[in-house]
Write a protein that holds these residues in place. Structure first.
Motif, PDB file in Angstrom:
ATOM      1  N   VAL A 136       0.858  -1.179   0.000  1.00 49.71           N
ATOM      2  CA  VAL A 136       0.000   0.000   0.000  1.00 49.71           C
ATOM      3  C   VAL A 136       0.899   1.235   0.000  1.00 49.71           C
ATOM      4  CG1 VAL A 136      -1.771   1.281   1.249  1.00 49.71           C
ATOM      5  CG2 VAL A 136      -1.825  -1.216   1.216  1.00 49.71           C
ATOM      6  N   ALA A 137       0.771   2.041  -1.034  1.00 53.55           N
ATOM      7  CA  ALA A 137       1.569   3.266  -1.165  1.00 53.55           C
ATOM      8  C   ALA A 137       0.886   4.179  -2.162  1.00 53.55           C
ATOM      9  CB  ALA A 137       2.990   2.934  -1.618  1.00 53.55           C
ATOM     10  N   ASP A 138       1.286   5.446  -2.158  1.00 55.05           N
ATOM     11  CA  ASP A 138       0.738   6.413  -3.099  1.00 55.05           C
ATOM     12  C   ASP A 138       1.365   6.182  -4.473  1.00 55.05           C
ATOM     13  OD1 ASP A 138      -0.793   8.882  -3.745  1.00 55.05           O
ATOM     14  OD2 ASP A 138       1.240   9.636  -4.140  1.00 55.05           O
ATOM     15  N   TYR A 139       0.524   5.981  -5.463  1.00 49.76           N
ATOM     16  CA  TYR A 139       0.965   5.660  -6.823  1.00 49.76           C
ATOM     17  C   TYR A 139       1.923   6.717  -7.376  1.00 49.76           C
ATOM     18  CZ  TYR A 139       0.452   4.675 -11.840  1.00 49.76           C
ATOM     19  OH  TYR A 139       0.684   4.416 -13.160  1.00 49.76           O
ATOM     20  N   ASP A 165      -3.866   4.121 -14.212  1.00 48.99           N
ATOM     21  CA  ASP A 165      -3.548   3.134 -13.184  1.00 48.99           C
ATOM     22  C   ASP A 165      -2.379   2.217 -13.533  1.00 48.99           C
ATOM     23  OD1 ASP A 165      -4.816   1.852 -15.210  1.00 48.99           O
ATOM     24  OD2 ASP A 165      -6.240   0.782 -13.959  1.00 48.99           O
ATOM     25  N   ALA A 166      -1.617   2.537 -14.588  1.00 48.64           N
ATOM     26  CA  ALA A 166      -0.464   1.709 -14.941  1.00 48.64           C
ATOM     27  C   ALA A 166       0.459   2.454 -15.910  1.00 48.64           C
ATOM     28  CB  ALA A 166      -0.918   0.397 -15.580  1.00 48.64           C
ATOM     29  N   LYS A 184      -1.517   0.059 -10.199  1.00 50.15           N
ATOM     30  CA  LYS A 184      -2.260   0.088  -8.939  1.00 50.15           C
ATOM     31  C   LYS A 184      -3.578  -0.624  -9.137  1.00 50.15           C
ATOM     32  CE  LYS A 184      -4.624   4.512  -9.421  1.00 50.15           C
ATOM     33  NZ  LYS A 184      -4.949   5.777  -8.821  1.00 50.15           N
ATOM     34  N   ASP A 185      -4.044  -1.270  -8.055  1.00 50.91           N
ATOM     35  CA  ASP A 185      -5.322  -1.968  -8.137  1.00 50.91           C
ATOM     36  C   ASP A 185      -6.390  -1.152  -7.430  1.00 50.91           C
ATOM     37  OD1 ASP A 185      -5.046  -2.396  -5.404  1.00 50.91           O
ATOM     38  OD2 ASP A 185      -4.507  -4.499  -5.599  1.00 50.91           O
ATOM     39  N   PRO A 186      -7.671  -1.549  -7.538  1.00 49.83           N
ATOM     40  CA  PRO A 186      -8.758  -0.769  -6.916  1.00 49.83           C
ATOM     41  C   PRO A 186      -8.639  -0.630  -5.399  1.00 49.83           C
ATOM     42  CG  PRO A 186      -9.650  -2.314  -8.514  1.00 49.83           C
ATOM     43  CD  PRO A 186      -8.194  -2.629  -8.364  1.00 49.83           C
ATOM     44  N   LYS A 187      -7.917  -1.535  -4.731  1.00 49.74           N
ATOM     45  CA  LYS A 187      -7.785  -1.455  -3.282  1.00 49.74           C
ATOM     46  C   LYS A 187      -6.725  -0.445  -2.853  1.00 49.74           C
ATOM     47  CE  LYS A 187      -9.195  -6.207  -2.390  1.00 49.74           C
ATOM     48  NZ  LYS A 187      -8.777  -7.498  -1.845  1.00 49.74           N
TER      49      LYS A 187
END
Length: 199
Positions: A136-139, A165-166, A184-187
């Motif tokens: 978990v981190a900021d994209y 998101d990628a 990054k995923d939706p979570k």
């Protein structure tokens, strides 16, 4: 109407009822049974549908409540540092999640792994090594960390694709080539994949 009037009305109706054909009574009885059966079927269908809705809501409720609680505790943590640990002693479900354990293998690439990410995949095929980190981190922060890290090592960036998101990059320095993918995923978890070829 008085009681006598009711009895008189019933006495007048009774001979008329006796003159109704047997087939009419059978048809009325079958119609009544069909109507009763349809009513029972509709009641069972309605109860089944409501039960299904209730089960779906009850299955989703714990996840929604857990996420809402974590968000609220996260906001409180900003104002009162250390609150999560104190609440975790009282309510075990609020304890900070245990950090993930790295899988076997080694970190590769010229840029050190972003802090807080765990190595969850390592694969070697010939001289090519693929490593994936996630957590978990900021994209945007993770992307900026790696872009600046590769630039500081003298690598030239070649952007291959980008979406909200990628992103896929290729970093080049002399004969050295490193593949970099950030998603990054939706979570809210980010995944960093680095592919490098050993000399």
């Amino acid at each position: 109407m008085s009681k006598l009037g009711l009895l008189g009305y019933a006495a007048a109706l009774f001979p008329a009822i006796l003159q109704v054909r047997r087939s009419t009574w059978i048809a009325a009885g079958v119609g009544f049974l069909v109507l009763l059966g349809l009513t029972a079927w509709a009641a069972v269908a309605l109860v089944g549908a409501l039960w299904g809705q209730a089960r779906n809501l009850s299955d989703a409720a714990p996840d929604v409540l857990r996420e809402a609680t974590r968000a609220a505790v996260g906001q409180v943590e900003v104002v009162v540092p250390g609150m999560r640990e104190k609440l975790g002693e009282i309510v075990p479900a609020l304890k900070a999640e245990q950090p993930r354990r790295d899988v076997s293998g080694t970190d590769v690439g010229p840029v050190a792994r972003y802090p807080g990410l765990a190595r969850d995949y390592w694969h070697r095929e010939g001289r090519e090594i693929t490593v994936r980190y996630e957590g978990v981190a900021d994209y945007a922060t993770v992307l900026d960390y790696y872009v600046k890290g590769f630039a500081a090592q003298g690598y030239r960036q070649n952007l291959l694709s980008a979406a909200p998101d990628a992103e896929r990059h290729e970093y080049l320095k002399d004969a050295d080539r490193v593949g970099f993918v950030l998603a990054k995923d939706p979570k809210g978890e980010v995944k960093v994949t680095i592919v490098t070829v050993l000399p």
